[in-house]
Design an enzyme around this catalytic site. Structure first.
Site, PDB file in Angstrom:
ATOM      1  CE1 TYR A   6      -3.311 -50.996 160.252  1.00  0.00           C
ATOM      2  CE2 TYR A   6      -3.262 -52.541 162.094  1.00  0.00           C
ATOM      3  CZ  TYR A   6      -2.615 -51.841 161.086  1.00  0.00           C
ATOM      4  OH  TYR A   6      -1.254 -51.991 160.925  1.00  0.00           O
TER       5      TYR A   6
ATOM      6  CB  SER B 296      -0.899 -55.845 161.120  1.00  0.00           C
ATOM      7  OG  SER B 296      -1.103 -55.752 162.518  1.00  0.00           O
TER       8      SER B 296
HETATM    9  P1  NDP Z   1       4.145 -44.514 160.215  1.00  0.00           P
HETATM   10  O1  NDP Z   1       2.900 -43.771 160.519  1.00  0.00           O
HETATM   11  O2  NDP Z   1       5.371 -44.199 160.993  1.00  0.00           O
HETATM   12  O3  NDP Z   1       4.487 -44.379 158.649  1.00  0.00           O
HETATM   13  C1  NDP Z   1       3.472 -44.591 157.697  1.00  0.00           C
HETATM   14  C2  NDP Z   1       3.956 -44.208 156.318  1.00  0.00           C
HETATM   15  O4  NDP Z   1       2.877 -44.438 155.395  1.00  0.00           O
HETATM   16  C3  NDP Z   1       4.314 -42.728 156.201  1.00  0.00           C
HETATM   17  O5  NDP Z   1       5.487 -42.596 155.423  1.00  0.00           O
HETATM   18  C4  NDP Z   1       3.129 -42.117 155.498  1.00  0.00           C
HETATM   19  O6  NDP Z   1       3.557 -41.048 154.671  1.00  0.00           O
HETATM   20  C5  NDP Z   1       2.671 -43.277 154.610  1.00  0.00           C
HETATM   21  N1  NDP Z   1       1.268 -43.136 154.212  1.00  0.00           N
HETATM   22  C6  NDP Z   1       0.167 -43.238 154.997  1.00  0.00           C
HETATM   23  N2  NDP Z   1      -0.933 -42.975 154.271  1.00  0.00           N
HETATM   24  C7  NDP Z   1      -0.519 -42.697 152.998  1.00  0.00           C
HETATM   25  C8  NDP Z   1      -1.174 -42.357 151.786  1.00  0.00           C
HETATM   26  N3  NDP Z   1      -2.512 -42.227 151.705  1.00  0.00           N
HETATM   27  N4  NDP Z   1      -0.429 -42.152 150.690  1.00  0.00           N
HETATM   28  C9  NDP Z   1       0.911 -42.260 150.742  1.00  0.00           C
HETATM   29  N5  NDP Z   1       1.596 -42.603 151.844  1.00  0.00           N
HETATM   30  C10 NDP Z   1       0.886 -42.808 152.957  1.00  0.00           C
HETATM   31  O7  NDP Z   1       3.757 -46.070 160.379  1.00  0.00           O
HETATM   32  P2  NDP Z   1       4.644 -47.410 160.362  1.00  0.00           P
HETATM   33  O8  NDP Z   1       5.960 -47.188 159.775  1.00  0.00           O
HETATM   34  O9  NDP Z   1       4.531 -48.023 161.694  1.00  0.00           O
HETATM   35  O10 NDP Z   1       3.742 -48.306 159.405  1.00  0.00           O
HETATM   36  C11 NDP Z   1       4.163 -48.796 158.152  1.00  0.00           C
HETATM   37  C12 NDP Z   1       3.272 -49.964 157.784  1.00  0.00           C
HETATM   38  O11 NDP Z   1       3.424 -51.006 158.749  1.00  0.00           O
HETATM   39  C13 NDP Z   1       1.774 -49.649 157.753  1.00  0.00           C
HETATM   40  O12 NDP Z   1       1.193 -50.338 156.676  1.00  0.00           O
HETATM   41  C14 NDP Z   1       1.263 -50.199 159.087  1.00  0.00           C
HETATM   42  O13 NDP Z   1      -0.085 -50.554 159.032  1.00  0.00           O
HETATM   43  C15 NDP Z   1       2.163 -51.416 159.242  1.00  0.00           C
HETATM   44  N6  NDP Z   1       2.326 -51.919 160.595  1.00  0.00           N
HETATM   45  C16 NDP Z   1       2.756 -51.095 161.605  1.00  0.00           C
HETATM   46  C17 NDP Z   1       2.919 -51.615 162.884  1.00  0.00           C
HETATM   47  C18 NDP Z   1       3.342 -50.776 164.046  1.00  0.00           C
HETATM   48  O14 NDP Z   1       3.135 -51.217 165.186  1.00  0.00           O
HETATM   49  N7  NDP Z   1       3.946 -49.625 163.853  1.00  0.00           N
HETATM   50  C19 NDP Z   1       2.686 -53.033 163.144  1.00  0.00           C
HETATM   51  C20 NDP Z   1       2.206 -53.786 162.017  1.00  0.00           C
HETATM   52  C21 NDP Z   1       2.075 -53.246 160.796  1.00  0.00           C
HETATM   53  P3  NDP Z   1       2.775 -39.635 154.501  1.00  0.00           P
HETATM   54  O15 NDP Z   1       2.005 -39.385 155.748  1.00  0.00           O
HETATM   55  O16 NDP Z   1       3.876 -38.653 154.245  1.00  0.00           O
HETATM   56  O17 NDP Z   1       1.931 -39.850 153.303  1.00  0.00           O
HETATM   57  C1  8X3 Z   2      -0.335 -52.739 164.388  1.00  0.00           C
HETATM   58  C2  8X3 Z   2       0.069 -53.798 165.320  1.00  0.00           C
HETATM   59  O1  8X3 Z   2      -0.195 -54.723 167.651  1.00  0.00           O
HETATM   60  O2  8X3 Z   2      -0.192 -52.282 167.371  1.00  0.00           O
HETATM   61  O3  8X3 Z   2      -0.367 -53.268 163.100  1.00  0.00           O
HETATM   62  O4  8X3 Z   2      -2.098 -53.601 166.593  1.00  0.00           O
HETATM   63  S1  8X3 Z   2      -0.651 -53.600 166.812  1.00  0.00           S
END
Ligand code: NDP
Ligand code: 8X3
Length: 248
Positions: free
Chosen positions: A147, A134
């Site tokens: 985080y 991130s």
């Molecule tokens: P969402 O919350 O939309 O999706 C997260 C996914 O991760 C879900 O499918 C969830 O599935 C799964 N997950 C979370 N915890 C667990 C667990 N313990 N075991 C198995 N699966 C898990 O988030 P995003 O799509 O936005 O995020 C995806 C990745 O990108 C993350 O690593 C996040 O930190 C990163 N990210 C996101 C950003 C954003 O702004 N959205 C920016 C930068 C990075 P379920 O709950 O069914 O287990």
């Molecule tokens: C999450 C990105 O900019 O929302 O990984 O903190 S931000």
């Protein structure tokens, strides 16, 4: 030849969009997540292209078993370590320990365990790993310590893994997005959809499809090319200055 990708966290956000993108282009997709109902719905949509597996990234035995898939599902060319989440941005001392622990166990421990379990297969197939870090790994913000710490780990883990993998042909990328509207903030706030809507309102955030496009681009680069890191943001997000305490 049909290629196979294992994507963690396909029940929402980036993972869901990416599963659709790769399956739609003829890849076999192994997709994980905790929410069985959503996995079943995705299996109905994608049919034979998807192997849905209910796995909690904190369950190391179950994660390890993903390294032992057999026959065609065991021929993994690409691992997208996507599953992850953030604790609330409340001050550390006011944040429940369970929320913090869950984030560290998922974003770091589960990711490392899965990578370790899949490395023999990835080396065998001269495969590829894409790890979700991130912008938080690089740019500090209030309430982001845990985080951001996990995402800084992911970034450095990715870079160092390349040293271990020298000579194997396996490629590793740390991808570092800024604000993208998914369920990320709903989860971070403990289910506050209104707070999430407010955060992204009027700022034209990135979308899950934007990220799926980037993963797709990475997966289709020639095998001699390694993209070490990619940092990306919506145009409307940029950087703030330092805070200065004039009483200190
Ligand atoms: P969402 O919350 O939309 O999706 C997260 C996914 O991760 C879900 O499918 C969830 O599935 C799964 N997950 C979370 N915890 C667990 C667990 N313990 N075991 C198995 N699966 C898990 O988030 P995003 O799509 O936005 O995020 C995806 C990745 O990108 C993350 O690593 C996040 O930190 C990163 N990210 C996101 C950003 C954003 O702004 N959205 C920016 C930068 C990075 P379920 O709950 O069914 O287990
Ligand atoms: C999450 C990105 O900019 O929302 O990984 O903190 S931000």
């Amino acid at each position: 030849m049909t290629r196979t990708v294992l994507i963690t966290g396909v029940t929402a956000g980036f993972g869901l969009a990416t599963a659709r993108r790769f399956a739609g282009a003829g890849w076999r997709v192994i997709g994980t997540g905790r929410r069985g109902d959503r996995l079943r719905a995705l299996a109905d949509e994608l049919g034979d292209a998807l192997l849905p597996l209910e796995v909690d990234m904190r369950d190391i035995e179950a994660v390890d078993a993903l390294g032992k898939l057999e026959a065609r599902w065991g021929e993994i060319d690409l691992l997208i370590n996507n599953a992850g989440l953030a604790p609330p941005t409340t001050p550390m001392s006011e944040t429940e320990w369970q929320r913090i622990e869950q984030v560290i166990d998922t974003n770091i421990t589960g990711l490392v365990a899965l990578t370790r379990a899949l490395l023999p297969k990835l080396v065998e197939r001269r495969g590829q790993i894409i790890n979700l870090s991130s912008v938080a790994a690089t740019y500090p913000y209030k309430g982001g310590a845990v985080y951001a710490g996990t995402k800084a780990f992911v970034r450095q883990f990715s870079l160092d893994l390349r040293c271990d993998l020298a000579g194997t042909g396996v490629r590793v990328t740390s991808i570092e997005p800024g604000m993208a509207e998914t369920e990320f903030t709903v989860v971070r706030t403990g289910g506050d959809k209104e707070a999430s809507d407010k955060l992204y309102a009027g700022m034209n955030p990135m979308t899950a499809d934007d990220l799926a496009d980037v993963f797709w681009w990475l997966a289709n680069l020639p095998p001699h090319l390694n993209i070490n890191t990619i940092e990306l943001m919506p145009v409307s997000q940029s950087f703030a200055g330092f805070v200065v305490d004039r009483e200190a």
